[in-house]
Design a protein around this motif. Structure first.
Motif, PDB file in Angstrom:
ATOM      1  N   ASN A 198       0.840  -1.201   0.000  1.00 43.75           N
ATOM      2  CA  ASN A 198       0.000   0.000   0.000  1.00 43.75           C
ATOM      3  C   ASN A 198       0.874   1.250   0.000  1.00 43.75           C
ATOM      4  OD1 ASN A 198      -2.812  -1.071   0.149  1.00 43.75           O
ATOM      5  ND2 ASN A 198      -1.990  -2.039   1.979  1.00 43.75           N
ATOM      6  N   ALA A 199       1.759   1.288  -0.971  1.00 44.16           N
ATOM      7  CA  ALA A 199       2.748   2.367  -1.047  1.00 44.16           C
ATOM      8  C   ALA A 199       2.557   3.181  -2.323  1.00 44.16           C
ATOM      9  CB  ALA A 199       4.165   1.782  -1.021  1.00 44.16           C
ATOM     10  N   SER A 249       0.643  -2.518  -5.377  1.00 42.07           N
ATOM     11  CA  SER A 249       1.961  -2.627  -4.744  1.00 42.07           C
ATOM     12  C   SER A 249       2.617  -3.982  -4.957  1.00 42.07           C
ATOM     13  CB  SER A 249       1.855  -2.339  -3.244  1.00 42.07           C
ATOM     14  OG  SER A 249       1.492  -1.003  -2.998  1.00 42.07           O
ATOM     15  N   GLN A 250       1.872  -5.052  -4.747  1.00 43.33           N
ATOM     16  CA  GLN A 250       2.456  -6.386  -4.859  1.00 43.33           C
ATOM     17  C   GLN A 250       2.943  -6.654  -6.280  1.00 43.33           C
ATOM     18  OE1 GLN A 250      -0.163  -9.656  -3.810  1.00 43.33           O
ATOM     19  NE2 GLN A 250       1.561 -10.857  -3.078  1.00 43.33           N
ATOM     20  N   THR A 339       2.924  -3.219   5.587  1.00 41.22           N
ATOM     21  CA  THR A 339       4.129  -3.989   5.328  1.00 41.22           C
ATOM     22  C   THR A 339       3.788  -5.376   4.831  1.00 41.22           C
ATOM     23  OG1 THR A 339       5.214  -2.837   7.158  1.00 41.22           O
ATOM     24  CG2 THR A 339       6.278  -4.833   6.354  1.00 41.22           C
ATOM     25  N   ALA A 340       4.501  -5.819   3.807  1.00 44.19           N
ATOM     26  CA  ALA A 340       4.495  -7.224   3.429  1.00 44.19           C
ATOM     27  C   ALA A 340       5.703  -7.879   4.085  1.00 44.19           C
ATOM     28  CB  ALA A 340       4.578  -7.364   1.916  1.00 44.19           C
ATOM     29  N   GLY A 341       5.653  -9.202   4.209  1.00 39.86           N
ATOM     30  CA  GLY A 341       6.742  -9.909   4.874  1.00 39.86           C
ATOM     31  C   GLY A 341       6.489 -10.030   6.362  1.00 39.86           C
ATOM     32  N   GLY A 342       7.410 -10.702   7.050  1.00 38.72           N
ATOM     33  CA  GLY A 342       7.273 -10.906   8.480  1.00 38.72           C
ATOM     34  C   GLY A 342       7.299 -12.379   8.825  1.00 38.72           C
ATOM     35  N   VAL A 343       6.522 -12.771   9.829  1.00 41.22           N
ATOM     36  CA  VAL A 343       6.516 -14.151  10.310  1.00 41.22           C
ATOM     37  C   VAL A 343       5.703 -15.008   9.335  1.00 41.22           C
ATOM     38  CG1 VAL A 343       5.968 -15.701  12.222  1.00 41.22           C
ATOM     39  CG2 VAL A 343       6.648 -13.326  12.688  1.00 41.22           C
ATOM     40  N   ALA A 371      -2.806  -6.862   2.355  1.00 41.42           N
ATOM     41  CA  ALA A 371      -4.122  -6.624   1.762  1.00 41.42           C
ATOM     42  C   ALA A 371      -4.203  -5.148   1.404  1.00 41.42           C
ATOM     43  CB  ALA A 371      -5.232  -6.998   2.737  1.00 41.42           C
ATOM     44  N   PRO A 372      -5.048  -4.803   0.449  1.00 37.94           N
ATOM     45  CA  PRO A 372      -5.196  -3.386   0.112  1.00 37.94           C
ATOM     46  C   PRO A 372      -5.932  -2.628   1.194  1.00 37.94           C
ATOM     47  CG  PRO A 372      -6.765  -4.704  -1.115  1.00 37.94           C
ATOM     48  CD  PRO A 372      -5.866  -5.675  -0.399  1.00 37.94           C
ATOM     49  N   THR A 373      -5.859  -1.308   1.116  1.00 38.80           N
ATOM     50  CA  THR A 373      -6.670  -0.483   1.994  1.00 38.80           C
ATOM     51  C   THR A 373      -8.144  -0.670   1.615  1.00 38.80           C
ATOM     52  OG1 THR A 373      -6.411   1.387   0.481  1.00 38.80           O
ATOM     53  CG2 THR A 373      -4.851   1.233   2.307  1.00 38.80           C
TER      54      THR A 373
END
Length: 412
Positions: A198-199, A249-250, A339-343, A371-373
């Motif tokens: 979402n950037a 974004s993705q 943010t994408a990514g993480g656990v 997910a999108p806004t």
């Protein structure tokens, strides 16, 4: 017990939507809950988002709603089934916040801001006995102990169950700085690298675009890869921003080309026929304005990315329908809404518990989903927080969660 160390039953680290929801679930189940937050107050990112109208969720068919979560949809499906759009609305009403649904299906509190909801939620948690501590920053583990830097100095907490709800890695000033990633990786937990979601899109404009900075672009569509977005967006000094850009974004991260359709409701043949009309002494720009009713913002984009403009009606129509937008990728991570990514899913059991650290659960944006806004983000955070909180409660009590959801046994 060592000085500066205490024992608690349920520990929640992070007081955003996911952490608050996990605390509510555990407290309602009768567990003693301690909620800690690194910042001076709770729900700071939620309050910031709510300044311009808090989009709680989207009134949409459940199957269609899940599509917005992309590759994580099947993982999140049981959580969204347990706490989807209808449940979010009921929950808000239960906090004394009536809601309404806009023309696009987006659901907002009638107050159009987050502060009344956060105050009511905090009061509910207080009534349930949740103990809240702010300015407690998590610094890691020492064996079974959870370590914190606090205004009173270092503290150690032994918790029967812990829920991590630490946010992503965007908007660091509000608490989501991603510093927790180093702690988990140091404990041997492999994470998916952070990336902006979402950037905005970075564009190095030519000087003539400066007069259009701040102009909204309406009546256009953007496409990147398999995603088409019809939402409004804005020409800014840094590129393109706004709701019409964020769903791409993705695809942009994956390297997909970006194109604009400046007249998505018109076929190329119709555009060609209009452009083929004699224009006399009128300039090309004047002809485009008169024959196609293109506004200054869309004309500016056409001039910026379409030059040299094709000299045939057919070529110009094709350019208008599939204008290639040259860009430099997404805006930096800390400027992204989420943010994408993480656990990753592989590091967790069905109850969102870390398989490498029994008794520690994860929730919210720190999980590897995006997910999108439009209500999807907040619903996802609430749903995963609820799921982790309920799973932590089931783990503490030795019970079960739901049919088909396995909770790893607690070792005594």
């Amino acid at each position: 017990m060592a000085a500066g160390q205490e024992q608690v039953e349920a520990l929640i680290i992070g007081a955003g939507p996911a952490g608050l929801m996990a605390a509510e679930m555990l407290a309602q189940a009768g567990h003693r809950v301690v909620l800690v937050e690194a910042k001076p107050s709770i729900a700071r990112k939620l309050l910031m988002a709510g300044k311009s109208g808090l989009n709680l969720t989207k009134a949409e068919d459940p199957a269609q709603f899940r599509v917005a979560y992309g590759t994580a949809a099947d993982w999140l499906a049981p959580m969204l089934e347990g706490f989807g759009p209808d449940a979010v609305q009921d929950w808000a009403r239960g906090l004394g916040q009536p809601v309404f649904t806009g023309s696009t299906g987006r659901v907002f509190p009638k107050a159009m801001k987050a502060s009344p909801l956060v105050r009511a939620w905090a009061a509910r948690l207080g009534a349930l006995g949740v103990e809240r501590r702010t300015r407690w920053r998590w610094t890691g583990w020492d064996g079974a102990a959870v370590l914190f830097d606090t205004p009173e100095g270092p503290r150690r907490v032994l918790a029967d169950a812990t829920v991590l709800a630490l946010g992503g890695a965007s908007w660091a000033r509000l608490g989501s700085d991603g510093a927790w990633a180093a702690i988990l990786e140091g404990a041997g937990i492999a994470l998916t690298p952070f990336a902006p979601a979402n950037a905005g899109i970075r564009i190095d404009w030519s000087p003539h675009m400066a007069r259009h900075f701040g102009a909204p672009v309406k009546g256009a569509a953007l496409r990147a890869g398999t995603v088409l977005s019809r939402g409004e967006f804005v020409i800014s000094a840094r590129g393109l921003e706004g709701g019409g850009v964020y769903p791409l974004s993705q695809q942009i991260r994956a390297g997909a080309a970006l194109h604009a359709d400046l007249l998505p409701d018109r076929e190329a043949a119709w555009i060609t026929a209009r452009l083929a009309r004699p224009r006399g002494k009128a300039t090309v720009a004047a002809h485009l304005r008169k024959s196609l009713k293109l506004d200054p913002a869309r004309l500016a984009l056409l001039q910026e990315f379409g030059r040299p403009l094709p000299d045939t009606p057919e070529g110009l129509a094709h350019c208008i329908k599939a204008l290639p937008i040259a860009h430099a990728g997404l805006r930096p991570l800390d400027e992204a809404i989420s943010t994408a990514g993480g656990v990753p899913r592989a590091a967790l059991d069905d109850g969102l518990m870390l398989t490498a650290r029994p008794g520690t659960f994860c929730a919210g944006e720190m999980l590897d989903w995006e997910a999108p806004t439009g209500g999807y983000l907040l619903t996802g955070c609430l749903a995963t927080g609820r799921h982790a909180g309920r799973a932590a409660g089931a783990w503490l009590s030795g019970g079960t969660l739901d049919a088909g959801v396995e909770i790893s046994p607690r070792l005594s």
